[in-house]
Write a protein that holds these residues in place. Sequence first.
Motif, PDB file in Angstrom:
ATOM      1  N   LEU A  71       4.784  -2.303  -0.576  1.00 25.72           N
ATOM      2  CA  LEU A  71       6.032  -1.335  -0.356  1.00 25.72           C
ATOM      3  C   LEU A  71       6.244   0.040  -0.526  1.00 25.72           C
ATOM      4  O   LEU A  71       6.695   0.320   0.123  1.00 25.72           O
ATOM      5  N   LYS A  72       4.801   0.056  -1.736  1.00 23.55           N
ATOM      6  CA  LYS A  72       4.403   1.149  -1.858  1.00 23.55           C
ATOM      7  C   LYS A  72       3.645   2.398  -1.392  1.00 23.55           C
ATOM      8  O   LYS A  72       3.751   3.362  -1.334  1.00 23.55           O
ATOM      9  N   GLY A  73       3.521   2.181  -0.211  1.00 25.05           N
ATOM     10  CA  GLY A  73       1.736   1.981   0.870  1.00 25.05           C
ATOM     11  C   GLY A  73       1.006   2.938  -0.902  1.00 25.05           C
ATOM     12  O   GLY A  73       0.107   3.151  -0.173  1.00 25.05           O
ATOM     13  N   LYS A  74       0.670   1.482  -1.331  1.00 23.63           N
ATOM     14  CA  LYS A  74      -0.173   1.612  -2.675  1.00 23.63           C
ATOM     15  C   LYS A  74      -1.128   0.644  -2.187  1.00 23.63           C
ATOM     16  O   LYS A  74      -2.094  -0.162  -2.842  1.00 23.63           O
ATOM     17  N   GLY A  75      -0.796  -0.781  -0.839  1.00 18.20           N
ATOM     18  CA  GLY A  75      -1.650  -1.505  -0.622  1.00 18.20           C
ATOM     19  C   GLY A  75      -1.518  -2.312   0.591  1.00 18.20           C
ATOM     20  O   GLY A  75      -0.545  -1.975   1.357  1.00 18.20           O
TER      21      GLY A  75
END
Length: 148
Positions: free
Chosen positions: A99-103
């Motif tokens: 959701l944070k765009g980090k995975g």
Amino acid sequence: MADSDLIKLYSARILALAADIPDLRRLDAPDATVKRRSPLCGSTVTVDVRVTDGKLSEIGQDVKACALGQAAAAVTAAAAKGQTLETIERGRDQLKAMLKGKGGVPDAPFDGFEVLKPAVEYKNRHASILLSIEAMAQAMADARETSS
């Protein structure tokens, strides 16, 4: 938010999941119960668990959330049954990263969260999406503490 963005966000798959949440009931005498509320939108999820030999054996959920929160609750319940606390926590952490765009999409059994990839762009929806898996992980941890 444009109409086309809403259509993308509330896809037919998300709406189908939201309409068919597994284990939508409360358990009698659960090993642990956790209620979570999103202050931003007011969505709430209450999760009851029973744990056998360190694995989630039975789930009960009361879900009062938007379609995204309901879809996330459906994915969580379907994937979590039979899993350990560690597996559920890993799914939770991977969902947060997605959701944070980090995975990327969480590993199996939580790969069903792929349906919620379009929500990455909508930070105001993230808390509702995380309610069920966060409550599930906390209930599992509480059940472990109680049984020790």
